[in-house]
Design a protein around this motif. Structure first.
Motif, short mmCIF file in Angstrom:
data_model
loop_
_atom_site.label_atom_id
_atom_site.label_comp_id
_atom_site.label_asym_id
_atom_site.label_seq_id
_atom_site.Cartn_x
_atom_site.Cartn_y
_atom_site.Cartn_z
N PRO A 1 -24.07 109.70 109.36
CA PRO A 1 -23.58 110.40 110.54
C PRO A 1 -22.25 109.83 111.05
CG PRO A 1 -25.88 109.75 110.81
CD PRO A 1 -25.36 109.07 109.58
N HIS A 2 -21.52 110.66 111.75
CA HIS A 2 -20.25 110.24 112.35
C HIS A 2 -20.54 109.34 113.55
CE1 HIS A 2 -16.45 110.69 114.62
NE2 HIS A 2 -15.93 110.78 113.40
N LYS A 3 -19.56 108.52 113.90
CA LYS A 3 -19.70 107.58 115.01
C LYS A 3 -20.08 108.32 116.31
CE LYS A 3 -17.30 103.86 117.37
NZ LYS A 3 -16.08 103.07 117.48
N SER A 4 -19.55 109.51 116.50
CA SER A 4 -19.85 110.27 117.72
C SER A 4 -21.32 110.67 117.79
CB SER A 4 -18.96 111.51 117.82
OG SER A 4 -19.23 112.39 116.74
N GLN A 5 -21.95 110.89 116.64
CA GLN A 5 -23.38 111.22 116.63
C GLN A 5 -24.22 110.03 117.08
OE1 GLN A 5 -23.11 112.85 112.52
NE2 GLN A 5 -24.47 114.43 113.35
N PHE A 6 -23.83 108.84 116.62
CA PHE A 6 -24.52 107.64 117.08
C PHE A 6 -24.35 107.46 118.59
CE2 PHE A 6 -24.17 106.44 112.58
CZ PHE A 6 -25.44 105.95 112.35
N SER A 7 -23.15 107.67 119.05
CA SER A 7 -22.86 107.52 120.47
C SER A 7 -23.64 108.53 121.30
CB SER A 7 -21.36 107.70 120.70
OG SER A 7 -21.06 107.63 122.06
N ARG A 8 -23.67 109.77 120.84
CA ARG A 8 -24.40 110.82 121.57
C ARG A 8 -25.90 110.51 121.59
NH1 ARG A 8 -21.65 114.74 119.87
NH2 ARG A 8 -22.65 114.97 117.85
N PHE A 9 -26.43 110.02 120.46
CA PHE A 9 -27.85 109.66 120.40
C PHE A 9 -28.17 108.57 121.42
CE2 PHE A 9 -31.38 107.10 118.83
CZ PHE A 9 -32.34 108.06 118.59
N LYS A 10 -27.31 107.52 121.44
CA LYS A 10 -27.54 106.43 122.39
C LYS A 10 -27.48 106.92 123.83
CE LYS A 10 -24.60 103.19 121.18
NZ LYS A 10 -23.92 101.92 120.88
N SER B 1 -30.29 96.24 114.80
CA SER B 1 -30.80 95.11 115.57
C SER B 1 -31.36 94.02 114.67
CB SER B 1 -31.89 95.57 116.54
OG SER B 1 -31.35 96.40 117.51
N ILE B 2 -32.12 94.40 113.66
CA ILE B 2 -32.73 93.43 112.76
C ILE B 2 -31.67 92.61 112.04
CG2 ILE B 2 -34.05 93.18 110.61
CD1 ILE B 2 -35.76 95.55 111.55
N LEU B 3 -30.62 93.28 111.59
CA LEU B 3 -29.56 92.61 110.84
C LEU B 3 -28.47 92.04 111.74
CD1 LEU B 3 -29.21 95.13 107.86
CD2 LEU B 3 -30.50 92.99 107.93
N SER B 4 -28.63 92.17 113.04
CA SER B 4 -27.66 91.68 114.01
C SER B 4 -26.25 92.21 113.73
CB SER B 4 -27.64 90.15 114.05
OG SER B 4 -28.89 89.66 114.45
N ILE B 5 -26.18 93.49 113.45
CA ILE B 5 -24.89 94.13 113.22
C ILE B 5 -24.27 94.39 114.59
CG2 ILE B 5 -23.71 96.14 112.25
CD1 ILE B 5 -26.05 96.32 110.24
N PRO B 6 -23.09 93.84 114.87
CA PRO B 6 -22.55 93.88 116.22
C PRO B 6 -22.01 95.22 116.70
CG PRO B 6 -21.03 92.76 114.77
CD PRO B 6 -22.26 93.05 113.97
N SER B 7 -21.62 96.10 115.79
CA SER B 7 -21.01 97.35 116.25
C SER B 7 -21.49 98.53 115.43
CB SER B 7 -19.49 97.26 116.16
OG SER B 7 -19.09 97.22 114.81
N THR B 8 -21.39 99.70 116.02
CA THR B 8 -21.77 100.92 115.32
C THR B 8 -20.82 101.18 114.15
OG1 THR B 8 -22.63 101.81 117.39
CG2 THR B 8 -22.24 103.37 115.63
N LYS B 9 -19.56 100.83 114.33
CA LYS B 9 -18.58 101.02 113.26
C LYS B 9 -18.97 100.21 112.02
CE LYS B 9 -13.62 100.72 112.41
NZ LYS B 9 -12.31 100.40 112.97
#
Length: 116
Positions: free
Chosen positions: A39-48, A9-17
């Motif tokens: 972490p793998h993309k699926s871990q970020f998705s599961r966390f969210k 959010s701070i760096l305004s990164i638009p995507s998890t990828k």
């Protein structure tokens, strides 16, 4: 994981990828987030998906806390409403980069006419 989303959010990164790419490149970012391995993309998705409601409540609570602090520091500046609208992209011509380029070309053309 929370640190990674705050950094996103701070760096305004638009995507998890893209966040994952930055984490792979930067050891400092990995260290800030407390990751030895990205972490793998699926871990970020599961966390969210697991903590979305809790995260929303956390940030709403932070607003309530920091609003009072801001009023103590400078009442006038804290009365000015500032919003970050990077997450909203309504479909209007002003959001198209070509629109800004055309406006810039018009301004340059006008500036040349004024100089003459």
């Amino acid at each position: 994981m929370l640190s990674a989303f705050i950094l996103k959010s701070i760096l305004s990164i638009p995507s998890t990828k893209l966040l994952i790419s930055f984490l792979n490149i930067s050891s400092e970012m990995r260290s800030f987030c407390g990751f030895n391995k990205v972490p793998h993309k699926s871990q970020f998705s599961r966390f969210k998906s697991d903590f979305l409601d809790d995260l929303r409540d956390l940030f709403h609570a932070l607003v309530d806390i920091t609003e009072d602090m801001a009023k103590e520091v400078n009442p006038f500046l804290s009365s000015i409403l500032i919003t970050d609208t990077t997450g909203f992209e309504p479909y209007v011509k002003e959001n198209n980069p070509k629109f800004y380029q055309s406006q810039l070309r018009k301004a340059k053309s006008y500036a040349k006419k004024i100089k003459k």
